[in-house]
Design an enzyme around this catalytic site. Sequence first.
Site, PDB file in Angstrom:
ATOM      1  N   LYS A  92      -4.268 -11.483  -6.659  1.00 24.65           N
ATOM      2  CA  LYS A  92      -5.745 -11.346  -5.782  1.00 24.65           C
ATOM      3  C   LYS A  92      -6.709 -10.281  -6.118  1.00 24.65           C
ATOM      4  O   LYS A  92      -6.664  -9.395  -6.444  1.00 24.65           O
ATOM      5  CB  LYS A  92      -4.467 -11.351  -4.121  1.00 24.65           C
ATOM      6  CG  LYS A  92      -5.992 -11.019  -3.067  1.00 24.65           C
ATOM      7  CD  LYS A  92      -5.505 -10.783  -1.842  1.00 24.65           C
ATOM      8  CE  LYS A  92      -5.747  -9.404  -2.285  1.00 24.65           C
ATOM      9  NZ  LYS A  92      -5.382  -8.138  -0.478  1.00 24.65           N
ATOM     10  N   LYS A 124       0.430  -1.224  -0.431  1.00 25.54           N
ATOM     11  CA  LYS A 124      -0.208  -0.085  -0.061  1.00 25.54           C
ATOM     12  C   LYS A 124       0.770   1.486   0.373  1.00 25.54           C
ATOM     13  O   LYS A 124       0.657   2.587  -0.758  1.00 25.54           O
ATOM     14  CB  LYS A 124      -0.876   0.011   1.054  1.00 25.54           C
ATOM     15  CG  LYS A 124      -1.215  -0.538   1.284  1.00 25.54           C
ATOM     16  CD  LYS A 124      -2.773  -0.911   2.245  1.00 25.54           C
ATOM     17  CE  LYS A 124      -3.990  -1.464   2.110  1.00 25.54           C
ATOM     18  NZ  LYS A 124      -4.690  -2.297   3.387  1.00 25.54           N
ATOM     19  N   LYS A 160     -10.421  -5.469  -3.662  1.00 22.20           N
ATOM     20  CA  LYS A 160     -11.558  -3.700  -3.915  1.00 22.20           C
ATOM     21  C   LYS A 160     -10.717  -2.509  -4.161  1.00 22.20           C
ATOM     22  O   LYS A 160     -11.607  -2.084  -4.908  1.00 22.20           O
ATOM     23  CB  LYS A 160     -11.822  -3.433  -2.614  1.00 22.20           C
ATOM     24  CG  LYS A 160     -12.647  -4.225  -1.710  1.00 22.20           C
ATOM     25  CD  LYS A 160     -13.383  -3.689  -0.491  1.00 22.20           C
ATOM     26  CE  LYS A 160     -13.784  -4.621   0.960  1.00 22.20           C
ATOM     27  NZ  LYS A 160     -12.916  -4.173   1.808  1.00 22.20           N
TER      28      LYS A 160
HETATM   29  P1  TYM Z   1     -10.561  -6.447   3.955  1.00 20.39           P
HETATM   30  O1  TYM Z   1     -12.018  -5.055   4.358  1.00 20.39           O
HETATM   31  O2  TYM Z   1      -9.627  -6.156   2.811  1.00 20.39           O
HETATM   32  O3  TYM Z   1     -10.967  -7.894   3.618  1.00 20.39           O
HETATM   33  C1  TYM Z   1     -12.202  -8.869   4.640  1.00 20.39           C
HETATM   34  C2  TYM Z   1     -12.142  -9.756   4.131  1.00 20.39           C
HETATM   35  O4  TYM Z   1     -12.115 -10.756   2.850  1.00 20.39           O
HETATM   36  C3  TYM Z   1     -11.349 -11.485   2.947  1.00 20.39           C
HETATM   37  N1  TYM Z   1     -10.690 -11.111   0.980  1.00 20.39           N
HETATM   38  C4  TYM Z   1     -10.694 -12.139   0.242  1.00 20.39           C
HETATM   39  N2  TYM Z   1     -10.261 -13.751   0.167  1.00 20.39           N
HETATM   40  C5  TYM Z   1     -10.403 -14.546  -0.534  1.00 20.39           C
HETATM   41  N3  TYM Z   1      -9.421 -13.581  -1.509  1.00 20.39           N
HETATM   42  C6  TYM Z   1      -9.444 -12.439  -1.714  1.00 20.39           C
HETATM   43  N4  TYM Z   1      -9.246 -12.368  -3.010  1.00 20.39           N
HETATM   44  C7  TYM Z   1     -10.407 -11.102  -0.759  1.00 20.39           C
HETATM   45  N5  TYM Z   1      -9.585 -10.007  -0.268  1.00 20.39           N
HETATM   46  C8  TYM Z   1      -9.627  -9.832   0.860  1.00 20.39           C
HETATM   47  C9  TYM Z   1     -10.313 -10.347   3.647  1.00 20.39           C
HETATM   48  O5  TYM Z   1      -9.008 -11.751   4.046  1.00 20.39           O
HETATM   49  C10 TYM Z   1     -11.250 -10.588   4.764  1.00 20.39           C
HETATM   50  O6  TYM Z   1     -10.726 -11.520   5.632  1.00 20.39           O
HETATM   51  N6  TYM Z   1      -7.458  -5.784   7.832  1.00 20.39           N
HETATM   52  C11 TYM Z   1      -9.124  -6.840   7.147  1.00 20.39           C
HETATM   53  C12 TYM Z   1     -10.066  -6.112   7.885  1.00 20.39           C
HETATM   54  C13 TYM Z   1     -10.431  -6.172   9.090  1.00 20.39           C
HETATM   55  C14 TYM Z   1     -10.103  -7.083  10.274  1.00 20.39           C
HETATM   56  C15 TYM Z   1      -9.952  -6.826  12.057  1.00 20.39           C
HETATM   57  C16 TYM Z   1      -9.959  -8.882  10.105  1.00 20.39           C
HETATM   58  C17 TYM Z   1      -9.971  -4.899  10.195  1.00 20.39           C
HETATM   59  N7  TYM Z   1     -10.299  -5.670  11.558  1.00 20.39           N
HETATM   60  C18 TYM Z   1     -10.351  -7.854  12.581  1.00 20.39           C
HETATM   61  C19 TYM Z   1     -10.081  -9.523  11.063  1.00 20.39           C
HETATM   62  C20 TYM Z   1     -10.188  -9.633  12.313  1.00 20.39           C
HETATM   63  C21 TYM Z   1      -9.338  -5.868   5.758  1.00 20.39           C
HETATM   64  O7  TYM Z   1      -8.729  -4.850   5.446  1.00 20.39           O
HETATM   65  O8  TYM Z   1      -9.729  -7.081   4.835  1.00 20.39           O
END
Ligand code: TYM
Length: 324
Positions: free
Chosen positions: A193, A112, A196
């Site tokens: 991957k 990032k 978003k």
């Molecule tokens: P975020 O918002 O990027 O994504 C949310 C969830 O989606 C999963 N994910 C994917 N899984 C499979 N294939 C993909 N291409 C893919 N893209 C995203 C992510 O692994 C995630 O589970 N830092 C985290 C959010 C967060 C969080 C937490 C998660 C904040 N606090 C505490 C767990 C516990 C994030 O940016 O997810």
Amino acid sequence: MKARVLSGLQPSGQLHIGNYLGAVKNWAEIQGGYESIFCIVDLHAVTVYQEPKELAAKIRETAALFLAAGIDPEQSSVIVQSSVSGHAELAWMLTCVTPLGWLQRMTQFKAKAEKQETIGDGLLQYPVLMAADILLYQAAIVPVGEDQSQHLELTRDIAQRFNSLYGQTFVVPATHLPIVGARIMGLDDPTQKMSKSATGSGHAIALLDDLKTIQKKILRATTDSQPAVDVETMGPGIANLLTIAQACDSSVTKESVNGMRYGDFKKRVAEAVIARLEPIQKRYREVTADPAYIDGILTRGREHVLPIAEDTVRKVKSAMGLYV
Ligand code: TYM
């Protein structure tokens, strides 16, 4: 007492099928067996600039999508991170026990940071806030996609460091990955991957894409130039489509698609995805027709988790010798 589950998702960009198959679908499946908390992490979203009005709308849209995708408010608490001040408060205390080097080697930070002109401090602190989300509720299990595994490792390291400096305070959480769909790749480039923030109309299937668009995106997905599926030698494009189809519809097996011509195979994949997303979209429209319902769920979620959060903050303050 049931073990606690916590996970989070950022209310930024379009929620896509990677978020669903990697995370939210898994949450819905396991929620009944645990005390579950699902968090819309708006404080994480603002580590990069968000247009304020859009962010405010996105928070409610994300809550509606959670509900539409099967999160049951009778079984789970749905909360907004910034509505419980303990997240930010605990993050500061954890920051003070986290060596800078641990944060600088996070691959998501490095990726990032490369894209930003100025790197905000929040981007570096991002995984500490994530650790706070989890440790605040003493969660034992964190269901996420594979891209969050490194952040979960860090969370465990921070918890263990805190426990050894100040005495047993935190549950050390375990990562829970889905069996199929832990890493969904971009349709336009199956070596990247699905994300978003990626641009390109053929990259991701948004959960709210209309059904024709979904079909079109899948039919256009990048593959190699073989004529038919060979599950022994398939390249990353076909493998990714197969994973998506299997995660959407468990009746799709390697055997059932082996030998299919790519055109027919893609139609089968589109069918599986559409059958999975159509009811979610229908429910989403029902839920969003009643904004007061969504706000009610978020208020109830907050009320339910607040005592847990306050208890942990008090314990942490007292362990550190802060004023209680
Ligand atoms: P975020 O918002 O990027 O994504 C949310 C969830 O989606 C999963 N994910 C994917 N899984 C499979 N294939 C993909 N291409 C893919 N893209 C995203 C992510 O692994 C995630 O589970 N830092 C985290 C959010 C967060 C969080 C937490 C998660 C904040 N606090 C505490 C767990 C516990 C994030 O940016 O997810």
